[in-house]
Write a protein that holds these residues in place. Structure first.
Motif, mmCIF file in Angstrom:
data_model
loop_
_atom_site.group_PDB
_atom_site.id
_atom_site.type_symbol
_atom_site.label_atom_id
_atom_site.label_comp_id
_atom_site.label_asym_id
_atom_site.label_seq_id
_atom_site.Cartn_x
_atom_site.Cartn_y
_atom_site.Cartn_z
ATOM 1 N N UNK A 188 0.793 -1.134 -0.094
ATOM 2 C CA UNK A 188 0.159 0.029 0.023
ATOM 3 C C UNK A 188 0.895 1.409 0.046
ATOM 4 N N UNK A 189 2.254 1.329 0.993
ATOM 5 C CA UNK A 189 2.788 2.502 0.629
ATOM 6 C C UNK A 189 3.591 2.624 -0.670
ATOM 7 N N UNK A 190 3.649 1.628 -1.422
ATOM 8 C CA UNK A 190 4.047 1.521 -2.716
ATOM 9 C C UNK A 190 3.075 2.072 -3.634
ATOM 10 N N UNK A 191 1.905 1.964 -3.305
ATOM 11 C CA UNK A 191 0.540 2.185 -4.129
ATOM 12 C C UNK A 191 0.600 1.243 -5.272
ATOM 13 N N UNK A 192 0.583 -0.088 -4.866
ATOM 14 C CA UNK A 192 0.448 -1.158 -5.782
ATOM 15 C C UNK A 192 -0.859 -1.884 -5.486
ATOM 16 N N UNK A 193 -1.375 -2.501 -6.336
ATOM 17 C CA UNK A 193 -2.612 -3.365 -6.230
ATOM 18 C C UNK A 193 -2.133 -4.885 -6.033
ATOM 19 N N UNK A 194 -2.710 -5.604 -5.591
ATOM 20 C CA UNK A 194 -2.376 -7.278 -5.677
ATOM 21 C C UNK A 194 -2.436 -7.827 -7.092
ATOM 22 N N UNK A 195 -3.097 -7.086 -8.184
ATOM 23 C CA UNK A 195 -2.958 -7.355 -9.431
ATOM 24 C C UNK A 195 -1.522 -6.898 -9.901
ATOM 25 N N UNK A 196 -0.791 -6.155 -9.292
ATOM 26 C CA UNK A 196 0.534 -5.491 -9.768
ATOM 27 C C UNK A 196 1.334 -6.419 -9.545
ATOM 28 N N UNK A 197 1.100 -7.551 -8.911
ATOM 29 C CA UNK A 197 2.301 -8.738 -8.640
ATOM 30 C C UNK A 197 1.979 -9.632 -9.621
#
Length: 95
Positions: free
Chosen positions: A16-25
């Motif tokens: 969340x701090x990186x502003x990534x979603x689970x889909x970004x993985x």
């Protein structure tokens, strides 16, 4: 709290701090697997920790340190590092 729960909290917090979603993985794991890790349902292998950290653009130790600090909120970063330094000094690697 169990270790896998602390890891999930640390993973989610860093994501969340990186502003990534689970889909970004998606290049590392499925969204479902990331969700299970974050909920403390699954354990990650050391290889998976390294892959997740790579996607987060952090060293795997950063993810593990945040995990153990989540597990024991009374321990501060400096005392944790001092403990690790002392343990390594007592038992240096012999490669």
């Amino acid at each position: 709290m169990e270790l896998k729960e602390a890891f999930g909290i640390a993973l989610r917090s860093m994501r969340l701090r990186q502003r990534l979603t689970q889909e970004d993985f998606g290049d590392v794991s499925s969204r479902t697997y990331i969700s299970m890790l974050e909920r403390g349902v699954k354990n990650a292998t050391i290889e998976k920790v390294a892959e997740l950290a790579g996607r987060l653009e952090v060293h795997p130790l950063s993810l593990l340190v945040e995990t153990f600090m989540t597990l024991d909120p009374e321990e501060d970063l400096e005392s944790l590092f001092e403990r690790v330094r002392n343990e390594i000094a007592r038992h240096p690697a012999t490669l």
